[in-house]
Design a protein around this motif. Structure first.
Motif, PDB file in Angstrom:
ATOM      1  N   ASP A  85       0.862  -1.183   0.000  1.00 37.61           N
ATOM      2  CA  ASP A  85       0.000   0.000   0.000  1.00 37.61           C
ATOM      3  C   ASP A  85       0.895   1.227   0.000  1.00 37.61           C
ATOM      4  N   GLN A  87       0.246   4.433  -0.487  1.00 42.25           N
ATOM      5  CA  GLN A  87      -0.246   5.579   0.286  1.00 42.25           C
ATOM      6  C   GLN A  87       0.070   5.412   1.767  1.00 42.25           C
ATOM      7  N   ARG A  90       3.927   5.711   2.358  1.00 39.56           N
ATOM      8  CA  ARG A  90       4.350   7.110   2.243  1.00 39.56           C
ATOM      9  C   ARG A  90       3.913   7.905   3.473  1.00 39.56           C
ATOM     10  N   ARG A  91       2.663   7.713   3.886  1.00 43.06           N
ATOM     11  CA  ARG A  91       2.132   8.419   5.059  1.00 43.06           C
ATOM     12  C   ARG A  91       2.957   8.098   6.306  1.00 43.06           C
ATOM     13  N   ILE A 103       3.379  10.902  -4.955  1.00 41.60           N
ATOM     14  CA  ILE A 103       3.142   9.641  -5.662  1.00 41.60           C
ATOM     15  C   ILE A 103       2.925   9.942  -7.137  1.00 41.60           C
ATOM     16  N   HIS A 105       2.465   7.746 -11.169  1.00 46.53           N
ATOM     17  CA  HIS A 105       2.252   6.443 -11.818  1.00 46.53           C
ATOM     18  C   HIS A 105       2.657   6.519 -13.281  1.00 46.53           C
ATOM     19  N   GLY A 119      -0.204  11.015  -8.832  1.00 45.30           N
ATOM     20  CA  GLY A 119      -1.130  10.143  -8.118  1.00 45.30           C
ATOM     21  C   GLY A 119      -0.905   8.674  -8.381  1.00 45.30           C
ATOM     22  N   LEU A 120      -1.702   7.869  -7.688  1.00 45.23           N
ATOM     23  CA  LEU A 120      -1.669   6.412  -7.848  1.00 45.23           C
ATOM     24  C   LEU A 120      -2.212   6.012  -9.204  1.00 45.23           C
ATOM     25  N   ARG A 124      -4.700   0.728  -9.674  1.00 45.71           N
ATOM     26  CA  ARG A 124      -3.797   0.174  -8.643  1.00 45.71           C
ATOM     27  C   ARG A 124      -3.093  -1.077  -9.158  1.00 45.71           C
ATOM     28  N   SER A 129       2.888   2.315  -9.633  1.00 48.57           N
ATOM     29  CA  SER A 129       2.896   3.538  -8.828  1.00 48.57           C
ATOM     30  C   SER A 129       4.168   3.624  -7.982  1.00 48.57           C
ATOM     31  N   GLU A 145       4.492   0.119  -5.564  1.00 48.96           N
ATOM     32  CA  GLU A 145       3.355  -0.643  -5.067  1.00 48.96           C
ATOM     33  C   GLU A 145       3.138  -1.922  -5.873  1.00 48.96           C
ATOM     34  N   TYR A 148      -1.618  -4.565  -4.022  1.00 47.96           N
ATOM     35  CA  TYR A 148      -2.598  -3.802  -3.249  1.00 47.96           C
ATOM     36  C   TYR A 148      -3.900  -4.574  -3.049  1.00 47.96           C
TER      37      TYR A 148
END
Length: 151
Positions: A85, A87, A90-91, A103, A105, A119-120, A124, A129, A145, A148
């Motif tokens: 994952d 996101q 990264r968080r 992020i 892609h 963005g992703l 997904r 990504s 990634e 996911y």
């Protein structure tokens, strides 16, 4: 190697030596901020020190230290950390004070021509990504990634 042999030889990457200028600073970054586990910190004399660290869930570790490599600090580029994952990874890094890129892609994914969009990946898809971060010396890591939907 013999071409007639039926033996299968397996190769496994288990350690990557990372050139750093300040071992203790790098140790703090990788443990306290990036969340790597400290496996070994061995100093048998004034000329040698090996610190081995392993990313969460990884079968491959990194080593930093003294007397390990003559590579210039910060010279490693694009060491991939594959995450389920992006996101969330990264968080977590941002929360721990790591500067992580936005992020992005691959675009277009199905006929990728080397371009990226922000963005992703909308679907997904695996390996589509990315985000990046570097340690204090400039060794650069790529978060990618995969899996996911298999979480």
């Amino acid at each position: 190697m013999s071409t007639t042999s039926t033996d299968v030889v397996k190769f496994s990457v288990e350690v990557i030596t990372l050139p750093v200028s300040d071992i203790d600073r790098a140790l703090r970054f990788y443990v306290d901020q990036a969340g790597f586990a400290l496996d070994v910190d061995y100093v048998p004399n004034d000329f040698f020190r090996v610190v081995q660290l392993t990313p969460p869930g990884s079968g491959c570790s990194i080593q930093i230290g003294k007397g390990l490599t003559d590579a210039l600090p910060g010279s490693l580029r694009n060491i991939y950390l594959v995450v389920t994952d992006l996101q969330a990874a990264r968080r977590r890094l941002l929360e721990c004070g790591v500067e992580v890129s936005a992020i992005r892609h691959k675009f277009p994914v199905d006929a990728w021509n080397g371009s990226f969009e922000a963005g992703l990946d909308p679907a997904r898809r695996d390996y589509a990504s990315f985000a990046d971060f570097s340690d204090a010396d400039g060794n650069r890591w790529v978060l990618q990634e995969r899996g996911y939907r298999n979480c």
